[in-house]
Scaffold this motif. Structure first.
Motif, PDB file in Angstrom:
ATOM      1  N   VAL A  28      56.486  19.668  36.647  1.00 25.02           N
ATOM      2  CA  VAL A  28      56.935  20.740  35.757  1.00 25.02           C
ATOM      3  C   VAL A  28      57.821  20.169  34.654  1.00 25.02           C
ATOM      4  O   VAL A  28      57.897  20.727  33.577  1.00 25.02           O
ATOM      5  N   ASP A  29      58.470  19.052  34.940  1.00 26.30           N
ATOM      6  CA  ASP A  29      59.253  18.344  33.935  1.00 26.30           C
ATOM      7  C   ASP A  29      59.072  16.851  34.211  1.00 26.30           C
ATOM      8  O   ASP A  29      59.534  16.347  35.240  1.00 26.30           O
ATOM      9  N   PRO A  30      58.396  16.124  33.328  1.00 33.79           N
ATOM     10  CA  PRO A  30      58.130  14.704  33.578  1.00 33.79           C
ATOM     11  C   PRO A  30      59.388  13.853  33.720  1.00 33.79           C
ATOM     12  O   PRO A  30      59.336  12.762  34.270  1.00 33.79           O
ATOM     13  N   LEU A  54      52.968  10.350  31.745  1.00 33.54           N
ATOM     14  CA  LEU A  54      54.158  11.179  31.589  1.00 33.54           C
ATOM     15  C   LEU A  54      54.088  11.996  30.299  1.00 33.54           C
ATOM     16  O   LEU A  54      54.457  13.174  30.273  1.00 33.54           O
ATOM     17  N   PHE A  55      53.591  11.384  29.224  1.00 35.35           N
ATOM     18  CA  PHE A  55      53.448  12.098  27.960  1.00 35.35           C
ATOM     19  C   PHE A  55      52.439  13.235  28.098  1.00 35.35           C
ATOM     20  O   PHE A  55      52.664  14.340  27.596  1.00 35.35           O
ATOM     21  N   GLU A  56      51.345  12.992  28.798  1.00 32.08           N
ATOM     22  CA  GLU A  56      50.360  14.056  29.024  1.00 32.08           C
ATOM     23  C   GLU A  56      51.001  15.223  29.787  1.00 32.08           C
ATOM     24  O   GLU A  56      50.786  16.390  29.444  1.00 32.08           O
ATOM     25  N   VAL A  60      51.293  19.059  28.439  1.00 32.84           N
ATOM     26  CA  VAL A  60      50.779  20.184  29.218  1.00 32.84           C
ATOM     27  C   VAL A  60      51.899  21.179  29.507  1.00 32.84           C
ATOM     28  O   VAL A  60      51.702  22.392  29.415  1.00 32.84           O
ATOM     29  N   ARG A  61      53.087  20.680  29.807  1.00 32.75           N
ATOM     30  CA  ARG A  61      54.229  21.574  30.020  1.00 32.75           C
ATOM     31  C   ARG A  61      54.510  22.409  28.776  1.00 32.75           C
ATOM     32  O   ARG A  61      54.668  23.623  28.849  1.00 32.75           O
ATOM     33  N   ASP A  62      54.551  21.758  27.617  1.00 32.20           N
ATOM     34  CA  ASP A  62      54.807  22.493  26.372  1.00 32.20           C
ATOM     35  C   ASP A  62      53.697  23.499  26.081  1.00 32.20           C
ATOM     36  O   ASP A  62      53.956  24.642  25.702  1.00 32.20           O
ATOM     37  N   LEU A  63      52.447  23.078  26.260  1.00 37.76           N
ATOM     38  CA  LEU A  63      51.332  24.001  26.029  1.00 37.76           C
ATOM     39  C   LEU A  63      51.413  25.217  26.951  1.00 37.76           C
ATOM     40  O   LEU A  63      51.112  26.339  26.539  1.00 37.76           O
ATOM     41  N   ARG A  64      51.824  24.995  28.199  1.00 34.27           N
ATOM     42  CA  ARG A  64      51.964  26.118  29.135  1.00 34.27           C
ATOM     43  C   ARG A  64      53.002  27.123  28.655  1.00 34.27           C
ATOM     44  O   ARG A  64      52.811  28.328  28.769  1.00 34.27           O
ATOM     45  N   VAL A  65      54.111  26.626  28.158  1.00 29.52           N
ATOM     46  CA  VAL A  65      55.169  27.517  27.667  1.00 29.52           C
ATOM     47  C   VAL A  65      54.645  28.362  26.521  1.00 29.52           C
ATOM     48  O   VAL A  65      54.806  29.585  26.506  1.00 29.52           O
ATOM     49  N   TYR A  66      53.973  27.729  25.560  1.00 33.55           N
ATOM     50  CA  TYR A  66      53.455  28.463  24.401  1.00 33.55           C
ATOM     51  C   TYR A  66      52.289  29.367  24.792  1.00 33.55           C
ATOM     52  O   TYR A  66      52.164  30.477  24.278  1.00 33.55           O
ATOM     53  N   ALA A  67      51.439  28.910  25.700  1.00 33.16           N
ATOM     54  CA  ALA A  67      50.297  29.717  26.133  1.00 33.16           C
ATOM     55  C   ALA A  67      50.766  30.954  26.881  1.00 33.16           C
ATOM     56  O   ALA A  67      50.211  32.047  26.698  1.00 33.16           O
ATOM     57  N   GLN A  68      51.762  30.813  27.726  1.00 28.21           N
ATOM     58  CA  GLN A  68      52.268  31.950  28.483  1.00 28.21           C
ATOM     59  C   GLN A  68      52.768  33.040  27.548  1.00 28.21           C
ATOM     60  O   GLN A  68      52.533  34.224  27.787  1.00 28.21           O
ATOM     61  N   ILE A 152      47.530  16.373  15.852  1.00 23.76           N
ATOM     62  CA  ILE A 152      48.738  17.181  15.909  1.00 23.76           C
ATOM     63  C   ILE A 152      49.851  16.384  16.579  1.00 23.76           C
ATOM     64  O   ILE A 152      49.739  16.045  17.770  1.00 23.76           O
ATOM     65  N   PRO A 153      50.930  16.070  15.884  1.00 20.45           N
ATOM     66  CA  PRO A 153      52.062  15.433  16.568  1.00 20.45           C
ATOM     67  C   PRO A 153      52.757  16.455  17.477  1.00 20.45           C
ATOM     68  O   PRO A 153      52.807  17.638  17.162  1.00 20.45           O
ATOM     69  N   ILE A 154      53.261  15.987  18.596  1.00 20.38           N
ATOM     70  CA  ILE A 154      53.861  16.899  19.569  1.00 20.38           C
ATOM     71  C   ILE A 154      54.992  17.716  18.960  1.00 20.38           C
ATOM     72  O   ILE A 154      55.187  18.869  19.322  1.00 20.38           O
ATOM     73  N   GLY A 155      55.704  17.149  18.005  1.00 16.39           N
ATOM     74  CA  GLY A 155      56.806  17.886  17.362  1.00 16.39           C
ATOM     75  C   GLY A 155      56.342  19.092  16.552  1.00 16.39           C
ATOM     76  O   GLY A 155      57.149  19.956  16.212  1.00 16.39           O
ATOM     77  N   ALA A 156      55.057  19.150  16.258  1.00  9.70           N
ATOM     78  CA  ALA A 156      54.515  20.285  15.470  1.00  9.70           C
ATOM     79  C   ALA A 156      54.010  21.409  16.353  1.00  9.70           C
ATOM     80  O   ALA A 156      53.613  22.459  15.844  1.00  9.70           O
ATOM     81  N   LEU A 157      54.000  21.222  17.679  1.00 13.01           N
ATOM     82  CA  LEU A 157      53.551  22.304  18.569  1.00 13.01           C
ATOM     83  C   LEU A 157      54.527  23.451  18.548  1.00 13.01           C
ATOM     84  O   LEU A 157      55.740  23.250  18.435  1.00 13.01           O
ATOM     85  N   GLY A 158      54.014  24.624  18.668  1.00  9.44           N
ATOM     86  CA  GLY A 158      54.860  25.811  18.711  1.00  9.44           C
ATOM     87  C   GLY A 158      54.019  27.059  18.878  1.00  9.44           C
ATOM     88  O   GLY A 158      52.802  27.002  18.718  1.00  9.44           O
ATOM     89  N   PRO A 159      54.672  28.153  19.214  1.00  7.66           N
ATOM     90  CA  PRO A 159      53.898  29.388  19.419  1.00  7.66           C
ATOM     91  C   PRO A 159      53.327  29.930  18.122  1.00  7.66           C
ATOM     92  O   PRO A 159      53.755  29.638  17.057  1.00  7.66           O
TER      93      PRO A 159
END
Length: 159
Positions: A28-30, A54-56, A60-68, A152-159
């Motif tokens: 849940v947290d790498p 660990l990066f994957e 996935v953790r970040d995507l789950r937060v935004y997907a939820q 997509i750089p990870i820093g650009a992910l967001g809802p």
């Protein structure tokens, strides 16, 4: 509650490959794994395979937060033909997007090739066309490649 399962995506496929339904497990947290291993930044940089896993998990953790927040779920895809996709985000209405996770921008070509191979197998008449195909990377700039795949750089992910 240290590990979460990432279930398999079950699209309608017209493919000769059998789908593998086994779940993938991610921390849940790498940072828990890093702390348990007592890994220093130097040791992590010395084992790029571990750092990639660990990066994957982090992505996935970040995507789950935004997907939820969007009433969606994060799944994964593997078939017997060797095609594996790290994350499929599927909305409740059936719309979906596929993502490969690569630690470095230099690996974006490999991720894009895998996404193209995957997209060729999908029966979009039954599962719908993907909203996007993207490679999520650790650093760099976001852009759309000539083949339509987004980097997509990870820093650009967001809802």
């Amino acid at each position: 509650m240290v590990v979460e399962d990432q279930p398999a995506w079950a699209p309608h496929l017209r493919s000769r490959y059998a789908l593998r339904q086994a779940v993938k497990r991610h921390f849940v947290d790498p940072s828990l794994a890093v702390a348990a291993l007592r890994a220093t930044p130097e040791r992590l940089l010395g084992d790029m395979n571990l750092l990639g896993f660990l990066f994957e998990s982090l992505v996935v953790r970040d995507l789950r937060v935004y997907a939820q927040a969007a009433d969606a779920q994060v799944l994964q895809y593997r078939d017997s033909g060797g095609v594996e996709i790290d994350a499929i985000v599927q909305a409740a209405d059936g719309r979906w997007a596929a993502f490969e996770v690569k630690l470095g921008s230099a690996q974006a070509d490999h991720g894009a090739a895998n996404l193209r191979r995957f997209a060729e197998q999908i029966d979009t008449a039954r599962s719908g066309a993907p909203a996007t195909l993207g490679v999520i990377v650790g650093t760099g700039y976001g852009y759309m490649r000539d083949d339509g795949i987004t980097v997509i750089p990870i820093g650009a992910l967001g809802p």
